[in-house]
Write a protein that holds these residues in place. Sequence first.
Motif, short mmCIF file in Angstrom:
data_model
loop_
_atom_site.label_atom_id
_atom_site.label_comp_id
_atom_site.label_asym_id
_atom_site.label_seq_id
_atom_site.Cartn_x
_atom_site.Cartn_y
_atom_site.Cartn_z
N TRP A 24 43.44 46.86 36.81
CA TRP A 24 43.72 46.60 38.22
C TRP A 24 42.70 45.61 38.76
O TRP A 24 41.59 45.50 38.26
CB TRP A 24 43.71 47.89 39.04
N MET A 25 43.10 44.88 39.78
CA MET A 25 42.18 43.95 40.46
C MET A 25 42.49 43.99 41.93
O MET A 25 43.65 44.08 42.31
CB MET A 25 42.41 42.52 39.97
N PHE A 41 36.61 39.42 43.80
CA PHE A 41 37.50 40.50 43.38
C PHE A 41 36.69 41.72 42.98
O PHE A 41 35.54 41.60 42.56
CB PHE A 41 38.31 40.07 42.15
N TYR A 55 44.06 37.14 33.23
CA TYR A 55 44.84 37.97 34.15
C TYR A 55 45.35 37.14 35.32
O TYR A 55 46.53 37.14 35.65
CB TYR A 55 43.93 39.09 34.65
N LEU A 56 44.43 36.38 35.93
CA LEU A 56 44.81 35.59 37.11
C LEU A 56 45.70 34.42 36.72
O LEU A 56 46.63 34.07 37.44
CB LEU A 56 43.56 35.08 37.83
N ILE A 59 49.30 36.13 34.98
CA ILE A 59 50.14 37.00 35.82
C ILE A 59 50.35 36.40 37.20
O ILE A 59 51.45 36.40 37.73
CB ILE A 59 49.52 38.42 35.93
N TYR A 60 49.29 35.86 37.78
CA TYR A 60 49.41 35.34 39.15
C TYR A 60 49.56 33.82 39.21
O TYR A 60 49.73 33.26 40.27
CB TYR A 60 48.19 35.77 39.97
N LYS A 61 49.44 33.16 38.06
CA LYS A 61 49.57 31.70 37.97
C LYS A 61 48.60 30.99 38.91
O LYS A 61 48.98 30.10 39.66
CB LYS A 61 51.01 31.24 38.28
N ILE A 62 47.37 31.45 38.90
CA ILE A 62 46.34 30.81 39.72
C ILE A 62 45.39 30.06 38.78
O ILE A 62 44.85 30.68 37.86
CB ILE A 62 45.55 31.86 40.53
N GLU B 60 49.64 36.74 47.11
CA GLU B 60 50.38 37.83 46.47
C GLU B 60 49.56 39.12 46.45
O GLU B 60 50.12 40.19 46.27
CB GLU B 60 50.73 37.43 45.04
N ARG B 103 50.74 47.41 42.73
CA ARG B 103 49.58 48.29 42.77
C ARG B 103 48.34 47.52 43.23
O ARG B 103 47.57 48.01 44.05
CB ARG B 103 49.35 48.90 41.39
N ASN B 104 48.16 46.32 42.70
CA ASN B 104 47.03 45.50 43.12
C ASN B 104 47.08 45.21 44.60
O ASN B 104 46.07 45.24 45.30
CB ASN B 104 47.02 44.17 42.35
#
Lengths: 149, 270
Positions: A24-25, A41, A55-56, A59-62, B60, B103-104
């Motif tokens: 989790w973040m 974070f 992860y970033l 999953i988040y495309k950052i 997001e 969840r994040n």
Amino acid sequence: MSTRYYPLYQKGNPQLRIFLPNFWMKLVKPQFNNPPNIVEFHCSMQMTRLDIKNYLEKIYKIPIIKVNTRIKLGKFRRNELNTVIKDEDIKVAYAHLPRFESFEFPNMFAEQRANKVKDKQTEKEVSEPLKKKIEEHNKYKAGLPLWFQ
Amino acid sequence: MATVIKAFKGLNTVNTVIKSLANLSLNKSISSSHFIPQKILSVHRCAFLHTTSKKYDLMEFFDDPKNWPKDTVKVGRSWSEDELRIKSNEDLHKLWYVLLKERNMLLTMEHACNDEYVIFPNPERYDKVEESMKNLENVVRERNEAFYFLETGESGERPSVYVNNILGLKQCYKLCQHIIPKYCNLSWKEKHRFGFNGYAVRKFLRLYREKLWNIKRKNRNRESNAAITLLKKFPDLDIEALKHKYPSIDINKVLRHNKLKGVRRKSYIV
């Protein structure tokens, strides 16, 4: 279990893949005055810098240039039984965005606060005439218990 | 297809995307060449279906701005195992990331609320996400197990054994792979000491067993005494109910007890 138990990695083997990561973040308000392209974070303790970057990015495309991490010591405090307890340590990550990008932590609760002030004012406006009415009603009944009124 | 696009246009929050994912496998079958010419399809193939929200951004991590001033945020229920069993592996994989992001988001919002001394609306959302993640993992585990049983005749679970620890108590030890073999892995040996010996441990075990036995014995005595007092007060008690209430006692022995000598029951079940 399949998703949580990984075989031993030995050099030369194909890279292990994580299919269902349970890291989790959370994005938090920066504690210090960081440059605008640094985002703070809190993340799970097992995560490494590389993990956070992947992860970033995946999953988040950052796009991330660099990640710094530190472990923030949990606070020592006394609970209601007056025994000393320690809160859990937190892993803090500072993710560097590309040079000219910036991120500002949004002010999310300003509107809610304003609404609450407004609500209080409207409450007053509604309740004050009612109060006056009751006072007038009870003008000549001073000292009379409520039960008789 | 048009209905699908309409449906997706209306959905902004992640919550609604989660729900809409339920129809995903159905949508795929619809998106054939009957509706759209082949050429256009090849260009827009990816553009029609989105399992995650379109914008990839740091925002997001936050809830929808519409929900910021709200006191309550209404959401649906969590995913049950039966619903997840119908889905393909691919869908489950996508759903996992949707849940992870949700969840994040909830963690971020909760932290922000705590910082600002604001009440976090509907904290049970987190539990719902957690539950659906747990269910999803269970379903994946089931499939994995079935696959392994079919292929190898063993479950693909991490193996574990019961071992005696240094105090002589049984302990579950989860096995894992090591590069260095067991007999020459000194650091592992130092950490994991199985088996016990010596006078002190044996004495400890003796006393420990006595303690456990005493707890058991005292509980049994307490229960039989309670049963006796009940039988004294209400001689025609339902014996079956008594057995059910105090499972550790021997009913026949209680009925023959000295304290119940003068008590006359209408019917004896002995």
